[in-house]
Design an enzyme around this catalytic site. Structure first.
Site, PDB file in Angstrom:
ATOM      1  N   ARG A 388       7.020  -3.272  -3.988  1.00 33.03           N
ATOM      2  CA  ARG A 388       6.485  -2.652  -4.884  1.00 33.03           C
ATOM      3  C   ARG A 388       6.126  -3.131  -6.247  1.00 33.03           C
ATOM      4  O   ARG A 388       6.315  -4.391  -6.495  1.00 33.03           O
ATOM      5  CB  ARG A 388       7.378  -1.270  -5.238  1.00 33.03           C
ATOM      6  CG  ARG A 388       7.409  -0.406  -3.948  1.00 33.03           C
ATOM      7  CD  ARG A 388       8.138   0.958  -4.330  1.00 33.03           C
ATOM      8  NE  ARG A 388       8.388   1.765  -3.201  1.00 33.03           N
ATOM      9  CZ  ARG A 388       8.928   3.031  -3.106  1.00 33.03           C
ATOM     10  NH1 ARG A 388       9.236   3.609  -4.470  1.00 33.03           N
ATOM     11  NH2 ARG A 388       8.877   3.743  -1.908  1.00 33.03           N
ATOM     12  N   ASN A 424       6.975  -5.784   1.127  1.00 29.21           N
ATOM     13  CA  ASN A 424       7.188  -4.575   1.460  1.00 29.21           C
ATOM     14  C   ASN A 424       6.570  -3.441   0.505  1.00 29.21           C
ATOM     15  O   ASN A 424       6.901  -3.602  -0.612  1.00 29.21           O
ATOM     16  CB  ASN A 424       8.877  -3.924   1.510  1.00 29.21           C
ATOM     17  CG  ASN A 424       8.785  -2.516   1.734  1.00 29.21           C
ATOM     18  OD1 ASN A 424       8.566  -2.091   2.854  1.00 29.21           O
ATOM     19  ND2 ASN A 424       9.304  -1.818   0.960  1.00 29.21           N
ATOM     20  N   GLU A 425       5.596  -2.730   1.013  1.00 28.61           N
ATOM     21  CA  GLU A 425       5.054  -1.773   0.114  1.00 28.61           C
ATOM     22  C   GLU A 425       4.088  -2.496  -1.037  1.00 28.61           C
ATOM     23  O   GLU A 425       4.333  -1.850  -2.162  1.00 28.61           O
ATOM     24  CB  GLU A 425       5.926  -0.778  -0.173  1.00 28.61           C
ATOM     25  CG  GLU A 425       6.528   0.228   0.930  1.00 28.61           C
ATOM     26  CD  GLU A 425       7.303   1.247   0.408  1.00 28.61           C
ATOM     27  OE1 GLU A 425       7.680   1.537  -0.717  1.00 28.61           O
ATOM     28  OE2 GLU A 425       7.786   2.087   1.309  1.00 28.61           O
ATOM     29  N   ASN A 426       3.713  -3.563  -0.742  1.00 28.27           N
ATOM     30  CA  ASN A 426       2.881  -4.359  -1.719  1.00 28.27           C
ATOM     31  C   ASN A 426       1.624  -3.783  -2.260  1.00 28.27           C
ATOM     32  O   ASN A 426       0.924  -4.114  -3.080  1.00 28.27           O
ATOM     33  CB  ASN A 426       2.603  -5.731  -1.249  1.00 28.27           C
ATOM     34  CG  ASN A 426       4.054  -6.459  -0.946  1.00 28.27           C
ATOM     35  OD1 ASN A 426       4.237  -6.505   0.314  1.00 28.27           O
ATOM     36  ND2 ASN A 426       4.753  -6.726  -1.993  1.00 28.27           N
ATOM     37  N   ARG A 463       5.597  -4.880   5.632  1.00 27.33           N
ATOM     38  CA  ARG A 463       5.382  -3.528   6.104  1.00 27.33           C
ATOM     39  C   ARG A 463       4.763  -2.779   5.099  1.00 27.33           C
ATOM     40  O   ARG A 463       4.823  -3.109   3.841  1.00 27.33           O
ATOM     41  CB  ARG A 463       6.927  -2.935   6.101  1.00 27.33           C
ATOM     42  CG  ARG A 463       6.736  -1.540   6.425  1.00 27.33           C
ATOM     43  CD  ARG A 463       8.067  -0.544   6.091  1.00 27.33           C
ATOM     44  NE  ARG A 463       7.682   0.789   6.356  1.00 27.33           N
ATOM     45  CZ  ARG A 463       7.285   1.616   5.101  1.00 27.33           C
ATOM     46  NH1 ARG A 463       7.083   0.978   4.077  1.00 27.33           N
ATOM     47  NH2 ARG A 463       6.829   2.825   5.401  1.00 27.33           N
TER      48      ARG A 463
END
Length: 819
Positions: A388, A424-426, A463
């Site tokens: 994030r 993750n969730e970039n 992801r």
């Protein structure tokens, strides 16, 4: 001084005599802790008589591992502490080598760390999850030159460590992440003695063809050689799973400055590592110089895996449906500071559930976790904490590169590891004023190349970042059917659509939250408000409990009943998808998070199959009924003391079992035998509609799998009285054992009928000699918690005294009970 709580004496070399083997000592006891900053290192080591008024600030005694946020991460009334903290102890250093090096080996410290011997800073590290080492040899020698200091500290060496998890936008992970960025020495810290030349790392590549007939083993070494020794002898042994030496070699080296490939072995028909039979070999490497001997043993495994293009996953030439879960390093009462035994208990529960895969999100996990995956047969996706917030500057990027390099090199030899996660969730912005997709893509490509360069044998993955899905080897989109989006019956359709968009698909994160102890007679009612959408991704704001379109995460009852139906549907569908690589449910254990203060247990992500203290929720048994091989049977409702409905009304009893057939008994009467049929939703056909007696009921099941029989039984009260609006609270002591009292509160209407749908917030209090057992992050371990079916429970340490406990619900009279 620090006690030697665990000492590991490594193997002596058979190629040369040795006076000592190297030692690795866990430093666990006799630490002092301070939850604030100091004016400087002198405040940690200055001589002050015990009890003197100038002995401020006040330190407390702790043991390691220790997390600064062990309690405040789930305190409902404060934000968790983010800032500096200090640890100090006295070392008793006795290095057996004449020219040996004394090292501090950190298995993980959050998040920025400075290390001091007396007043000398000997090392620093940024990053809370990778391992690192500090050589304290020279600082100790300098300290020992002072007779005054030797006398002052009784011959011991003062060690001080500053940790810091202050918010920093140029660090990963982002504080926008859905987990706490903890502080403290929350993994083991080791005192290590090595000779003047030692092995820094050993890289073992164990390959086998897809048929398992031909194995190849290569060993590459890296040395720690601070005194620049010129030559060394390296010996390699390969031991089979029974400890028998099957191959060995020896080599004299004159270059100890770079990585050196020592040997390539051919291994005929090696015994293969698999999830069902995790067979491990041992590579024993011995380094000998004139100053000493260093031996290190590494467990390795021969296995071959493949993600078929647009197809399933294969292990050792056979299709394997990946049946996975995920974990954070987080537990009740200790936060990130899990002991080895606690980690082992957690992984054994996973394996008993039938797990063959785990994603270690969202950061490099403890080496203990990887060792357990190797020995239990659990495949691993492990990732760096680029999670994030967008993308920072040069310092940020360098940390990401360093952490990826460390993760791969430190866990290179684990046969369980098959995927290195790059992020993750970039696609989640917020930490930087600009959100530049092309910059993120460029850096993702760089990390992908770095990973393949360090380890060509494993896959890369991310992801939820669709604009980078073409970069990595394996991609997982966001699919939360029946929770953040849509309804759970859309799962197969949505998954197949996403599967067709990439070459290699693996579904990470699915499921939903459940409040332990909350149950429903009509769990799918919330689905009536929600339309099938043909999409199931999580979007900005979906995790909020307020606003936006109808969704189960906001409008559902968060009952264990609903989430069991959701899991049941997903699991039976996965068995009918021959093209599926597999999926990993999010998450095995409830964990704390700073961004969910309004959840039924404040600051807890409650998507676990077990609570934060490993207490099993009902959903654990749903997974076990599909995945476990050992016969099991579980009647839904062990934590449901009161069911309700009209007198004479039929109610469903569900049995989750992997047995071929089951027979149900209600109050001694058989309701017949049913066969298990996986497509028959819910409970694979093991469900019965029965009429309960008003009042007390007993339900049992006898299930058979081949010649084996298993049984389960529950008892509960069936309430037919209807309730009106809540009017009062009833508080009572339910148990008192070993100095711990269990107290419960019930919500009643004006006629004393329990309000079984009440979900009000209740706040527990205590006055007197005792102590509330709270700040655990569980439904029975929080002083502020939502009721589950009109009740709640908490425990109290009585301390052999008298106390008064209270329960407060807004708008109602406070209830009390004497203890």
């Amino acid at each position: 001084m620090v006690k030697h709580s665990a000492v590991f004496i490594f193997i002596f070399s058979v190629f040369a005599p040795a006076v000592f083997a190297q030692q690795k000592i866990r430093l666990t006891d006799d630490w002092q802790f301070l939850k604030q900053d100091l004016g400087g290192i002198w405040e940690a080591v200055r001589p002050v008589k015990k009890g003197a008024p100038e002995e401020v600030p006040l330190w407390t005694n702790v043991t390691l591992p220790h997390c600064v946020n062990a309690k405040d991460a789930v305190d409902p009334d404060v934000n968790y502490y983010q800032g500096p903290a200090w640890y100090r102890t006295l070392l008793n250093v006795k290095n057996p080598y004449a020219k040996g090096r004394t090292l501090l080996h950190f298995e993980g410290v959050g998040q920025k760390t400075d290390v001091y011997i007396y007043t000398t800073k000997v090392g620093s590290h940024v990053g809370g999850y990778d391992e690192w080492t500090v050589d304290i040899t020279d600082a100790i020698a300098a300290f020992k030159k002072s007779d005054t200091l030797q006398k002052q500290f009784n011959g011991k060496i003062p060690l001080s460590i500053r940790t810091d998890n202050s918010r920093d936008l140029e660090m990963i992970p982002s504080n926008l992440s859905d987990f706490n960025v903890y502080s403290g020495i929350y993994r083991y810290l080791n005192l290590v003695y090595v000779p003047s030349v030692s092995l820094d790392k050993i890289f073992v590549q164990a390959d086998v063809d897809s048929l398992g007939k031909e194995g190849k083993l290569s060993v590459r070494t890296r040395f720690y050689n601070p005194l620049n020794a010129a030559t060394a002898t390296v010996s390699i042994k390969l031991l089979d799973p029974f400890g028998k030496t099957i191959q060995q070699t020896q080599k004299v080296l004159s270059d100890l400055k770079s990585d050196v490939e020592i040997v390539n072995f051919n291994v005929k028909a090696p015994q293969l590592w698999s999830t069902e039979k995790p067979t491990l070999y041992t590579v024993e490497t011995t380094l000998t110089t004139k100053d000493g001997v260093f031996t290190q043993a590494e467990k390795i495994g021969f296995r071959h895996f493949r993600f078929a293009t647009k197809g399933p996953f294969f292990l050792n030439g056979k299709r394997l449906l990946i049946r996975g879960t995920q974990r954070h390093e987080d537990a009740a009462g200790v936060a990130a500071a899990l002991t080895e035994e606690m980690i082992r208990q957690e992984f054994i529960l996973m394996k008993e559930m039938g797990v063959n895969f785990i994603r270690l999100g969202h950061y490099q996990n403890s080496r203990i976790a990887l060792n357990l995956c190797d020995s239990l047969g659990i495949l691993v996706w492990e990732e760096i904490p680029w999670c994030r917030g967008g993308l920072g500057g040069p310092v940020y990027k360098e940390q990401a590169r360093r952490m990826l390099t460390n993760m791969i090199e430190q866990h290179y030899n684990h046969p369980a590891a098959i995927i290195w996660g790059l992020g993750n969730e970039n696609d989640w912005p917020g930490d930087q004023p600009d959100f530049d997709k092309e910059a993120i893509r460029s850096f993702m490509k760089e990390l992908n190349d770095l990973s393949h360069g360090l380890d060509p044998s494993r896959k890369t993955a991310i992801r939820r970042c669709d604009f980078c899905k073409d970069i990595v080897d394996v991609y997982s989109p966001s699919i939360w059917a029946g929770w953040y989006r849509g309804i759970y019956t859309e799962y197969k359709q949505v998954t197949e659509e996403e599967f067709n968009k990439v070459n290699h698909f693996l579904h990470m994160e699915w499921g939903g939250d459940s409040h332990a102890g909350r149950h429903s007679e009509n769990p799918d009612k919330a689905l009536q408000q929600i339309k099938a959408q043909g999409t199931a991704d999580e979007r900005a704001g979906d995790a909020s409990l307020y606003g936006g379109a109808a969704r189960v995460s906001k409008d559902g009852d968060w009952s264990e009943s609903y989430i069991c139906n959701l899991f049941d549907w997903h699991l039976k569908e996965q068995e009918t998808m021959p093209w599926l690589t597999g999926a990993a449910q999010w998450i095995f254990r409830d964990f704390s998070t700073p961004i969910r203060p309004d959840n039924p247990v404040p600051y807890m992500n409650q998507k676990g199959l077990v609570e934060r203290d490993l207490a099993k929720k009902e959903s654990y048994y749903v997974f076990q009924s599909y995945w476990a091989t050992k016969p099991m049977a579980h009647i839904y409702g062990h934590s449901w003391p009161v069911r309700w409905g009209a007198e004479g009304e039929e109610k469903m009893v569900k049995v989750y079992s992997n047995c071929d057939e089951a027979e149900l008994f209600v109050n001694g009467k058989s309701y017949g035998v049913k066969k298990r049929k996986s497509p028959d939703f819910p409970a694979a056909g093991l469900r019965w509609n029965v009429v309960f007696n008003k009042g007390e009921n007993s339900v049992s099941v006898v299930a058979r799998k081949g010649k084996e029989t298993v049984r389960d039984e529950i008892k509960f009260h069936y309430q037919t009285e209807k309730w009106s609006k809540p009017a009062k609270l009833l508080m009572e002591k339910m148990a008192d054992e070993n100095g711990v009292a269990t107290i419960g509160v019930k919500m009643l209407d004006d006629k004393n009928v329990q309000c079984l749908d009440a979900a009000n917030w209740v706040r527990f209090g205590l006055t007197g000699d005792g102590e509330l057992i709270d700040d655990l992050g569980t439904s029975s371990g929080s002083r502020l918690v939502q009721l589950y079916n009109g009740r709640a429970v908490i425990r109290v340490k009585t301390k052999n005294g008298k106390s008064v406990a209270s329960a407060k619900v807004e708008g109602l009279p406070t209830a009390f009970v004497n203890l």
